[in-house]
Design a protein around this motif. Structure first.
Motif, mmCIF file in Angstrom:
data_model
loop_
_atom_site.group_PDB
_atom_site.id
_atom_site.type_symbol
_atom_site.label_atom_id
_atom_site.label_comp_id
_atom_site.label_asym_id
_atom_site.label_seq_id
_atom_site.Cartn_x
_atom_site.Cartn_y
_atom_site.Cartn_z
ATOM 1 N N UNK A 17 121.071 47.437 138.058
ATOM 2 C CA UNK A 17 122.180 47.013 138.781
ATOM 3 C C UNK A 17 123.369 48.056 138.376
ATOM 4 N N UNK A 18 124.120 48.825 139.437
ATOM 5 C CA UNK A 18 124.640 50.107 139.029
ATOM 6 C C UNK A 18 125.962 50.004 139.816
ATOM 7 N N UNK A 19 127.047 50.965 139.288
ATOM 8 C CA UNK A 19 128.032 50.984 140.233
ATOM 9 C C UNK A 19 129.410 51.322 139.432
ATOM 10 N N UNK A 20 130.609 50.632 139.951
ATOM 11 C CA UNK A 20 131.825 50.703 139.261
ATOM 12 C C UNK A 20 132.056 49.453 138.842
ATOM 13 N N UNK A 21 133.536 49.240 138.703
ATOM 14 C CA UNK A 21 133.808 48.005 137.869
ATOM 15 C C UNK A 21 133.428 46.630 138.497
ATOM 16 N N UNK A 22 133.138 46.498 139.564
ATOM 17 C CA UNK A 22 132.782 45.286 140.305
ATOM 18 C C UNK A 22 131.561 44.848 139.875
ATOM 19 N N UNK A 23 130.779 45.871 139.301
ATOM 20 C CA UNK A 23 129.414 45.709 138.590
ATOM 21 C C UNK A 23 129.591 44.776 137.202
ATOM 22 N N UNK A 24 130.743 44.581 136.852
ATOM 23 C CA UNK A 24 130.735 43.766 135.429
ATOM 24 C C UNK A 24 130.685 42.323 135.988
ATOM 25 N N UNK A 25 131.754 41.847 136.511
ATOM 26 C CA UNK A 25 131.635 40.488 136.996
ATOM 27 C C UNK A 25 130.447 39.895 138.133
ATOM 28 N N UNK A 26 130.454 40.629 138.845
ATOM 29 C CA UNK A 26 129.609 40.480 140.270
ATOM 30 C C UNK A 26 128.171 40.816 139.710
#
Length: 289
Positions: A17-26
């Protein structure tokens, strides 16, 4: 990675699971949904970082060890600054890289959520980089239509739409969080206005989970099981095969045995191993050619 490799050998496929700050909660909510079936790699600074653009996420995935992966989910597009065209190209390149490096896993892209109302006017002021606004209350009331807010919201919508088209074209899937939001999402008061949390984050994660077929994980499991069907050949048998190979080849038999290629389980096993190795290197065509 050693722990994940151990779990992979035990039959538990890997998910990134990778990416930007949406990766934190979602991403965190998604990791919880996947952990029973997958060994999940979801780590700040390793697979995701707040503020990352698509190119930065690609760099993080490039830094990971090459390994057979069953599922890769990427949240991206929120920090890009273009209206959609460049994001579409970047996402297509990202998907191509993921499939080549990680053994053709299932790939799902999470599109950026829309621009919504921050919970407070002060938060909106911070979001707009402290730019002077003549009437902050009015800006907050209809900020997605006014000045900087309107321009930002429009570009964000463009990037999300571009991802939803680019992902399928590149052989991946994509989920738009607008599917779990009210129709008038721009007027929804939610967090800082760009990051989803709580029930919305959970619904976003569930939407992505609903797209997962598990076919890549199942295929990898079949290949792994096939590779364990026979023990490694002994030195004695290898020398014997080498001595017999000229006669076998002339007679139309596999060089390492005495069964014809058309009806030999051994040959089928070898073909599967070769296809697996080619697939790992991204050299296998769509039809297995």
């Amino acid at each position: 990675w050693f722990r994940l490799l151990k779990e992979r050998k035990a039959g538990k496929p890997i998910a990134i699971i990778a990416g930007d700050s949406q990766t934190y909660k979602v991403g965190g909510a998604l990791a919880s949904l996947l952990q029973k079936k997958y060994s999940v790699i979801w780590k700040s600074g390793v697979t995701w970082t707040s503020g990352d653009k698509t190119e930065a996420t690609l760099a993080k995935l490039q830094a990971l060890p090459r390994q057979q992966v069953a599922l890769v989910v990427v949240f991206t597009g929120g920090n890009n600054i273009d209206p959609g065209g460049q994001t579409a190209s970047s996402v297509a390149n990202l998907i191509k890289f993921i499939k080549k490096k990680f053994g053709n896993p299932e790939v799902i892209i999470g599109a950026p959520p829309p621009a919504m109302k921050p919970k407070s006017k002060d938060m909106l002021q911070n979001f707009l980089d402290k730019k002077k606004i003549d009437d902050l209350a009015q800006e907050w009331q209809n900020w997605h239509l006014n000045r900087e807010g309107g321009q930002y919201a429009k570009k964000r919508e463009g990037r999300a739409a571009a991802i939803m088209k680019a992902a399928p074209a590149a052989g991946a899937k994509a989920f738009d969080p607008r599917q779990v939001l009210p129709a008038e999402f721009h007027q929804l008061v939610h967090g800082d206005g760009i990051h989803v949390a709580g029930p919305v984050a959970k619904a976003f994660a569930q939407g992505i989970a609903g797209l997962i077929t598990g076919k890549a994980a199942a295929a990898q499991g079949t290949v792994a099981a096939t590779s364990r069907m026979r023990p490694a050949i002994s030195e004695r048998d290898l020398r014997k095969a080498i001595r017999r190979s000229p006669r076998c080849i002339r007679a139309g038999y596999p060089a390492a045995g005495v069964h014809k290629a058309s009806d030999s389980p051994l040959v089928s096993e070898i073909v599967k191993k070769i296809q697996y190795a080619l697939n790992q290197q991204g050299l296998l065509g769509k039809k297995g050619e």
